[in-house]
Design a protein around this motif. Sequence first.
Motif, PDB file in Angstrom:
ATOM      1  N   ASN A  67       0.825  -1.212   0.000  1.00  0.00           N
ATOM      2  CA  ASN A  67       0.000   0.000   0.000  1.00  0.00           C
ATOM      3  C   ASN A  67       0.857   1.259   0.000  1.00  0.00           C
ATOM      4  O   ASN A  67       0.557   2.226  -0.712  1.00  0.00           O
ATOM      5  CB  ASN A  67      -0.942  -0.003   1.203  1.00  0.00           C
ATOM      6  N   LEU A  68       1.937   1.250   0.787  1.00  0.00           N
ATOM      7  CA  LEU A  68       2.824   2.421   0.801  1.00  0.00           C
ATOM      8  C   LEU A  68       3.526   2.606  -0.540  1.00  0.00           C
ATOM      9  O   LEU A  68       3.717   3.732  -1.002  1.00  0.00           O
ATOM     10  CB  LEU A  68       3.862   2.277   1.911  1.00  0.00           C
ATOM     11  N   MET A  69       3.921   1.494  -1.175  1.00  0.00           N
ATOM     12  CA  MET A  69       4.573   1.592  -2.480  1.00  0.00           C
ATOM     13  C   MET A  69       3.607   2.133  -3.523  1.00  0.00           C
ATOM     14  O   MET A  69       3.988   2.952  -4.375  1.00  0.00           O
ATOM     15  CB  MET A  69       5.125   0.231  -2.888  1.00  0.00           C
ATOM     16  N   GLN A  70       2.346   1.712  -3.473  1.00  0.00           N
ATOM     17  CA  GLN A  70       1.348   2.232  -4.408  1.00  0.00           C
ATOM     18  C   GLN A  70       1.130   3.722  -4.191  1.00  0.00           C
ATOM     19  O   GLN A  70       0.994   4.487  -5.150  1.00  0.00           O
ATOM     20  CB  GLN A  70       0.022   1.494  -4.241  1.00  0.00           C
ATOM     21  N   LYS A  71       1.126   4.150  -2.932  1.00  0.00           N
ATOM     22  CA  LYS A  71       0.964   5.568  -2.621  1.00  0.00           C
ATOM     23  C   LYS A  71       2.132   6.372  -3.189  1.00  0.00           C
ATOM     24  O   LYS A  71       1.936   7.414  -3.821  1.00  0.00           O
ATOM     25  CB  LYS A  71       0.874   5.747  -1.109  1.00  0.00           C
ATOM     26  N   ALA A  72       3.355   5.881  -2.988  1.00  0.00           N
ATOM     27  CA  ALA A  72       4.535   6.584  -3.499  1.00  0.00           C
ATOM     28  C   ALA A  72       4.514   6.648  -5.024  1.00  0.00           C
ATOM     29  O   ALA A  72       4.866   7.678  -5.622  1.00  0.00           O
ATOM     30  CB  ALA A  72       5.806   5.902  -3.011  1.00  0.00           C
ATOM     31  N   LEU A  73       4.096   5.562  -5.684  1.00  0.00           N
ATOM     32  CA  LEU A  73       4.022   5.579  -7.146  1.00  0.00           C
ATOM     33  C   LEU A  73       2.968   6.562  -7.643  1.00  0.00           C
ATOM     34  O   LEU A  73       3.177   7.259  -8.645  1.00  0.00           O
ATOM     35  CB  LEU A  73       3.709   4.182  -7.677  1.00  0.00           C
ATOM     36  N   GLY A  74       1.846   6.640  -6.938  1.00  0.00           N
ATOM     37  CA  GLY A  74       0.811   7.602  -7.312  1.00  0.00           C
ATOM     38  C   GLY A  74       1.299   9.033  -7.189  1.00  0.00           C
ATOM     39  O   GLY A  74       1.029   9.877  -8.057  1.00  0.00           O
ATOM     40  N   ILE A  75       2.046   9.316  -6.117  1.00  0.00           N
ATOM     41  CA  ILE A  75       2.600  10.658  -5.931  1.00  0.00           C
ATOM     42  C   ILE A  75       3.635  10.943  -7.016  1.00  0.00           C
ATOM     43  O   ILE A  75       3.702  12.061  -7.556  1.00  0.00           O
ATOM     44  CB  ILE A  75       3.209  10.802  -4.522  1.00  0.00           C
ATOM     45  N   ARG A  76       4.452   9.940  -7.385  1.00  0.00           N
ATOM     46  CA  ARG A  76       5.437  10.130  -8.456  1.00  0.00           C
ATOM     47  C   ARG A  76       4.759  10.479  -9.778  1.00  0.00           C
ATOM     48  O   ARG A  76       5.229  11.344 -10.516  1.00  0.00           O
ATOM     49  CB  ARG A  76       6.289   8.880  -8.636  1.00  0.00           C
ATOM     50  N   LYS A  77       3.673   9.770 -10.102  1.00  0.00           N
ATOM     51  CA  LYS A  77       2.944  10.066 -11.341  1.00  0.00           C
ATOM     52  C   LYS A  77       2.387  11.487 -11.319  1.00  0.00           C
ATOM     53  O   LYS A  77       2.421  12.200 -12.319  1.00  0.00           O
ATOM     54  CB  LYS A  77       1.815   9.059 -11.544  1.00  0.00           C
ATOM     55  N   HIS A  78       1.875  11.898 -10.166  1.00  0.00           N
ATOM     56  CA  HIS A  78       1.349  13.261 -10.025  1.00  0.00           C
ATOM     57  C   HIS A  78       2.459  14.289 -10.223  1.00  0.00           C
ATOM     58  O   HIS A  78       2.278  15.292 -10.904  1.00  0.00           O
ATOM     59  CB  HIS A  78       0.708  13.426  -8.648  1.00  0.00           C
ATOM     60  N   LEU A  79       3.637  14.015  -9.636  1.00  0.00           N
ATOM     61  CA  LEU A  79       4.741  14.961  -9.735  1.00  0.00           C
ATOM     62  C   LEU A  79       5.349  15.002 -11.132  1.00  0.00           C
ATOM     63  O   LEU A  79       5.979  16.000 -11.504  1.00  0.00           O
ATOM     64  CB  LEU A  79       5.824  14.625  -8.703  1.00  0.00           C
ATOM     65  N   ALA A  80       5.166  13.944 -11.909  1.00  0.00           N
ATOM     66  CA  ALA A  80       5.651  13.972 -13.288  1.00  0.00           C
ATOM     67  C   ALA A  80       4.894  15.025 -14.097  1.00  0.00           C
ATOM     68  O   ALA A  80       5.467  15.671 -14.979  1.00  0.00           O
ATOM     69  CB  ALA A  80       5.490  12.602 -13.931  1.00  0.00           C
ATOM     70  N   GLU A  81       3.622  15.218 -13.789  1.00  0.00           N
ATOM     71  CA  GLU A  81       2.822  16.221 -14.491  1.00  0.00           C
ATOM     72  C   GLU A  81       2.881  17.582 -13.809  1.00  0.00           C
ATOM     73  O   GLU A  81       2.767  18.618 -14.456  1.00  0.00           O
ATOM     74  CB  GLU A  81       1.364  15.762 -14.563  1.00  0.00           C
ATOM     75  N   ASN A  82       3.015  17.599 -12.489  1.00  0.00           N
ATOM     76  CA  ASN A  82       2.993  18.837 -11.710  1.00  0.00           C
ATOM     77  C   ASN A  82       4.288  18.955 -10.920  1.00  0.00           C
ATOM     78  O   ASN A  82       4.315  18.763  -9.715  1.00  0.00           O
ATOM     79  CB  ASN A  82       1.798  18.824 -10.745  1.00  0.00           C
ATOM     80  N   ASN A  83       5.366  19.303 -11.603  1.00  0.00           N
ATOM     81  CA  ASN A  83       6.676  19.249 -10.963  1.00  0.00           C
ATOM     82  C   ASN A  83       6.920  20.400  -9.996  1.00  0.00           C
ATOM     83  O   ASN A  83       7.906  20.386  -9.273  1.00  0.00           O
ATOM     84  CB  ASN A  83       7.793  19.179 -12.006  1.00  0.00           C
ATOM     85  N   LYS A  84       6.039  21.394  -9.933  1.00  0.00           N
ATOM     86  CA  LYS A  84       6.233  22.497  -8.993  1.00  0.00           C
ATOM     87  C   LYS A  84       5.443  22.304  -7.697  1.00  0.00           C
ATOM     88  O   LYS A  84       5.431  23.181  -6.849  1.00  0.00           O
ATOM     89  CB  LYS A  84       5.824  23.814  -9.642  1.00  0.00           C
ATOM     90  N   ASP A  85       4.822  21.166  -7.554  1.00  0.00           N
ATOM     91  CA  ASP A  85       4.009  20.883  -6.370  1.00  0.00           C
ATOM     92  C   ASP A  85       4.923  20.489  -5.210  1.00  0.00           C
ATOM     93  O   ASP A  85       5.204  19.323  -4.981  1.00  0.00           O
ATOM     94  CB  ASP A  85       3.024  19.755  -6.700  1.00  0.00           C
ATOM     95  N   VAL A  86       5.399  21.501  -4.468  1.00  0.00           N
ATOM     96  CA  VAL A  86       6.390  21.246  -3.437  1.00  0.00           C
ATOM     97  C   VAL A  86       5.818  20.478  -2.250  1.00  0.00           C
ATOM     98  O   VAL A  86       6.530  19.719  -1.600  1.00  0.00           O
ATOM     99  CB  VAL A  86       7.052  22.550  -2.942  1.00  0.00           C
ATOM    100  N   HIS A  87       4.533  20.647  -1.967  1.00  0.00           N
ATOM    101  CA  HIS A  87       3.935  19.932  -0.838  1.00  0.00           C
ATOM    102  C   HIS A  87       3.919  18.427  -1.094  1.00  0.00           C
ATOM    103  O   HIS A  87       4.207  17.628  -0.203  1.00  0.00           O
ATOM    104  CB  HIS A  87       2.519  20.444  -0.568  1.00  0.00           C
ATOM    105  N   ASN A  88       3.605  18.045  -2.306  1.00  0.00           N
ATOM    106  CA  ASN A  88       3.595  16.623  -2.622  1.00  0.00           C
ATOM    107  C   ASN A  88       5.005  16.068  -2.816  1.00  0.00           C
ATOM    108  O   ASN A  88       5.203  14.866  -2.682  1.00  0.00           O
ATOM    109  CB  ASN A  88       2.715  16.329  -3.833  1.00  0.00           C
TER     110      ASN A  88
END
Length: 152
Positions: free
Chosen positions: A90-111
Amino acid sequence: MARMYARRRGTSSSVRPYRKEAPEWSNTDAAEIEKIIVELRKDGMSASQIGLVLRDRYAVPDVKLATGKRVNEILREKDLESEIPEDLRNLMQKALGIRKHLAENNKDVHNKRQLQIAESKVRRLVKYYVRSGRMPKGWTYKPETAEILLTR
């Protein structure tokens, strides 16, 4: 004590009542419960999902009180346990989801910070599972290979 990754303290919540044996209204047939657990696992459910289904559908409030074993112990006996523990998955899936989000939104410092926190939790959990023998020695978390591992 405060939380590790937040400055707030823990909140109080309800606690399951202390019991030494299952209540009389519950389903306590150990063989039937184990059979249901095996069927649900073969349908692709995780251990926590199996516990919820047993509670809601089959009137088993606590598997350990009814059978004397936990859900994971039953799955381990039947060789149906997953190779990656559920909490780590579950933690690995969460980290992968955040990585995918940051690939599109690279200025999202909170994430970006949330990704650091999630991956440090993953590394800490991996260290525990390697030390306890649940995972092979030398196993490390790599974000590049994590997606491949989770699809299996």
